[in-house]
Design an enzyme around this catalytic site. Structure first.
Site, PDB file in Angstrom:
ATOM      1  N   PHE A  33       0.863  -1.187   0.000  1.00  0.00           N
ATOM      2  CA  PHE A  33       0.000   0.000   0.000  1.00  0.00           C
ATOM      3  C   PHE A  33       0.896   1.233   0.000  1.00  0.00           C
ATOM      4  O   PHE A  33       1.639   1.465   0.947  1.00  0.00           O
ATOM      5  CB  PHE A  33      -0.924   0.044   1.219  1.00  0.00           C
ATOM      6  CG  PHE A  33      -1.871   1.212   1.155  1.00  0.00           C
ATOM      7  CD1 PHE A  33      -3.147   1.065   0.642  1.00  0.00           C
ATOM      8  CD2 PHE A  33      -1.462   2.478   1.567  1.00  0.00           C
ATOM      9  CE1 PHE A  33      -4.013   2.158   0.543  1.00  0.00           C
ATOM     10  CE2 PHE A  33      -2.310   3.575   1.472  1.00  0.00           C
ATOM     11  CZ  PHE A  33      -3.590   3.403   0.960  1.00  0.00           C
ATOM     12  N   ASP A  68       9.284   3.193   1.587  1.00  0.00           N
ATOM     13  CA  ASP A  68       8.081   3.934   1.980  1.00  0.00           C
ATOM     14  C   ASP A  68       7.877   3.758   3.484  1.00  0.00           C
ATOM     15  O   ASP A  68       7.383   2.732   3.941  1.00  0.00           O
ATOM     16  CB  ASP A  68       6.889   3.394   1.185  1.00  0.00           C
ATOM     17  CG  ASP A  68       5.547   3.995   1.643  1.00  0.00           C
ATOM     18  OD1 ASP A  68       5.531   4.725   2.648  1.00  0.00           O
ATOM     19  OD2 ASP A  68       4.534   3.712   0.981  1.00  0.00           O
ATOM     20  N   LYS A  71       2.215  10.820   8.224  1.00  0.00           N
ATOM     21  CA  LYS A  71       1.580  10.319   9.447  1.00  0.00           C
ATOM     22  C   LYS A  71       2.248  10.848  10.730  1.00  0.00           C
ATOM     23  O   LYS A  71       2.101  12.013  11.039  1.00  0.00           O
ATOM     24  CB  LYS A  71       1.590   8.793   9.419  1.00  0.00           C
ATOM     25  CG  LYS A  71       0.568   8.225   8.408  1.00  0.00           C
ATOM     26  CD  LYS A  71       0.419   6.727   8.575  1.00  0.00           C
ATOM     27  CE  LYS A  71      -0.526   6.114   7.598  1.00  0.00           C
ATOM     28  NZ  LYS A  71      -1.844   5.886   8.156  1.00  0.00           N
TER      29      LYS A  71
END
Lengths: 499, 499
Positions: free
Chosen positions: A216, A325, A356
């Site tokens: 993802f 990532d 985040k």
């Protein structure tokens, strides 16, 4: 309990390592919590969502698709590790807004920072950072973002969120790749400048990015072409035809399945090699490989340091960049600032993306990934100084309160507990795994997993699912062994009641 | 000057229309400025960038590509329409952070809002809005964003920036289009759910989006495939093969070139029709058309209401959605909240995207564009409540101070001035155009355009270029006729000195 308090009160931990730099921290003062006034434990008064949340869901659903809303929160009264909802339920939050609240709710240090008139002006006067940055911007980048840069990376580009960080990092990789193809020349041919305007090669080249099954990386159209976790994210959206390799699927416990897991690493790496050759042959060479250090949305799938070392070697051999990532893993939850620091790589990844817990998006990169011309990676805002302000506070608290050590301590306790559940309830959970407090455990069915998450919430614990079968833990960095005890106690009750 | 003051002080303007709703506003109190303490005019002490800015550019360039930086700003001392730089230069800002500061700098109303503890908590506790929104979120959407929704649109999805607003709006359009193809069924075939995971059709369908030559819709890979303003934005980045139609190129003044311009509209519309047929035939049907009401980055290219009315009709006839990209035009600078309100369309566009002056990104849409399932348009943050807080303040000031009327007044003065320059300096500038204060004028060469912008800055006026040949004006909504006088005076000096 006394033991936990002793651990945290003890003056042993005066030295804290944050990313290699040794810092003197003052002794942890708090006992079982690092945020004064935090509730003693969860309390549940209503169904969740309760009547007020349900009313608000109906209101929201009249304006937009609100089907993913779990509850409405009372952010004025949430504190530390506890999320309070509008029905007055107090939940121990082991999910923290999809892993994006490093210090939990209403941390006094962050509230304090917004008492400062200069900081208030930073919020009100949002600049176009690429054109008119504020006077303190270079210093802020140096003193905040670069202080916690992955070892070896000294350049940073700021963005807004995880998707656009990955998306722009991929653009940077394409630019770097084509710059190499031109032998380092900064001249474009007329054919290139004209063809790119109509989306055709050679100006818009047929380059590809390799990603992994279960990955993802976000939902904008480039990032989404590298995302393969759930069909609901992808269906009906056009995509680039880019290569997808297998990501290791290990058997747990790791120490009992070494031979099979080593073979799994080799199988996946062979696929990576093969896809490089295939896509080169079909005229769509791989410019970069994008990978999560732990596949998060896809099910907390982990891979060995060996896998990542070899992946880095293969990418380099093929002239492709390695993009790590760290949108979900970065910022401390694995016990290090960056999860890839666990992998003992041969030098840093070429690009590391974040968002985040870091409050704003962006990516660190090697110097040769700096685009040779301006305006190539660019947009109006290019990040948000008001988020860097919050990050500065977050990082100071991480240092001051030695939170990376706390993550390791609380993580050990959590993982030990999860492992004991595997033994106690082998038909319900297995494959406990993870680093720091970035942990997960797997169920034999989606139905059971969803049921466990729902019943944990009824007992006042907010967790989240990932992949089809797993429960993931994403507590804040201020999650102490006391909170771990509460979580484990509730989880054991839920498992017991399942029997 | 007396006349200007009189105009603004006069108690005539007690009724203000903001988006159709009639509101009583109190009389404009301020004379020549709406922000107390604003400088009387620009002052330039050094070159721009001055020595301090140049030092900071060098520092920033060591960390990232800083080639687009024009100056470093002192945001603590900037005020109203005046941008102060680190060298103490005070610039009349007619560009406002690429058109993203509706109330200029340090507007007291916005500073005031951040004195409120609830608002401070909104900044510190950033939620994952799609899952755990705060208690006041539905009301905030209703009372802030929907109060200024384009007439006829009652749904809104929030995002972070312009690119991701367009990108996600396009996703919404693809979802809507395929939902129609399934006859409104929400069931996916197994072939679809499986093929989309590997980026192949039918799950990842070969749908296209039509855009226009000269368009700018952002820089993520979907939005970038619809962007065709400058090659430097696009070169080396893979793109989707999607149709691109001509956008009208008018001759000015409009009233003297009606016949040619009408023919130009028809030529472009015929191309649109033709591309619908072409791309349908080649198996990549057009799901949506994306268009700016005024092409901004591309050169402030305008099109007639007739063009947009027909475009809407053709899109509808072909079963495609019309997405009006109001990222740069939205929020008031054309004298209406939304530029497309000038077009007298047959009902609202299907989707309207926004960002910049609106403080946060997002899009309004018709109800049938709400995805039938959750998690399809989704990400961790889904916008930012702290930006909506600022927008709330902005909209209250727009109402209170009747700023849309002011925009019209100041815009008229500016456009009248620009038109007089066309007559006075026909060899230097032509095609003065625009709506409200969203204005531009064109030079015969890029060199001259760049030179005018540079020399305006030396006189203390910050403007920006757009396209290859144009100077664009993007003042804040608090730009008064007095500021217009200063701008016009400096611009005339610059033009005179060019002779």
């Amino acid at each position: 309990m006394a033991q936990i308090c002793k651990k945290l009160i003890s003056p042993l931990k005066k030295i804290n390592r944050l990313n290699g730099s040794v810092q003197v921290t003052h002794t942890l003062r708090a006992a079982s919590t690092l945020v004064a006034g935090e509730p003693e434990g969860p309390t549940v008064k209503t169904d969740i969502p309760g009547p007020k949340s349900r009313q608000l869901v109906a209101e929201l659903n009249a304006l937009q698709q609100a089907g993913a809303v779990q509850l409405f929160a009372d952010y004025d009264h949430s504190l530390g590790n506890y999320l309070v909802d509008v029905d007055g339920n107090v939940l121990l939050d082991v999910y923290t807004q999809i892993s994006s609240m490093p210090l939990g709710y209403n941390h006094p240090e962050l509230l304090q920072r917004l008492n400062d008139p200069h900081n208030i002006k930073t919020i009100v006067n949002r600049p176009a950072l690429g054109v008119f940055p504020g006077a303190d911007w270079p210093a802020k980048l140096r003193d905040v973002l670069l202080q916690v840069a992955p070892p070896g990376l000294k350049h940073v580009t700021t963005m807004m969120c995880g998707s656009c960080s990955n998306e722009n990092a991929l653009k940077n990789i394409f630019i770097w790749y084509q710059h190499k193809q031109r032998g380092g020349s900064s001249d474009f041919s007329r054919e290139e400048t004209e063809s790119c305007m109509v989306n055709q090669s050679p100006g818009s080249p047929s380059l590809s990015v390799m990603s992994f099954w279960g990955a993802f990386h976000g939902r904008t159209l480039g990032a989404l072409s590298t995302t393969h976790s759930k069909y609901i994210h992808k269906i009906d959206i056009p995509a680039f035809d880019w290569p997808i390799a297998s990501f290791p699927q290990y058997r747990y416990p790791l120490e009992e399945n070494k031979r099979e897991n080593d073979a799994e690493d080799k199988r996946c790496l062979a696929e990576v090699e093969d896809l490089f050759a295939q896509f080169s042959k079909k005229g769509s060479p791989v410019a970069g490989v994008i990978v999560e250090p732990i596949q998060s949305e896809g099910g907390d799938n982990e891979a060995s340091p060996y896998f990542f070392q070899e992946l880095q070697r293969i990418a380099k051999k093929n002239g492709a960049a390695l993009l790590m990532d760290e949108v979900q893993t970065g910022g401390g939850p694995t016990g290090k600032m960056w999860c890839h620091e666990h992998f003992n790589l041969d030098g840093p990844p070429d690009v590391v993306t974040f968002s985040k817990k870091m409050q704003l998006g962006g990516y660190y990169h090697k110097p040769d990934f700096k685009p040779p011309q301006p305006y190539r990676v660019f947009n109006t805002w290019m990040g948000d100084p008001s988020k860097l302000l919050l990050l500065q506070g977050v990082l100071e608290v991480i240092r001051r309160d030695a939170l990376l050590d706390l993550v390791q301590k609380s993580g050990e306790k959590l993982l030990t507990g999860l492992r004991s559940f595997e033994r106690e309830f082998p038909q319900l959970v297995h494959s406990a795994r993870g680093r720091g407090t970035f942990l997960a455990i797997t169920c034999p069915s989606t139905k059971l997993r969803d049921d466990l998450v729902a019943r944990l919430k009824k007992k006042g614990v907010q967790t989240g699912g990932c992949g089809e079968l797993s429960v993931r833990l994403r507590p804040a960095l201020i999650f102490t062994p006391k909170h771990a005890d509460i979580f484990l106690d509730k989880f054991r009750q839920v498992l017991k009641e399942t029997k």
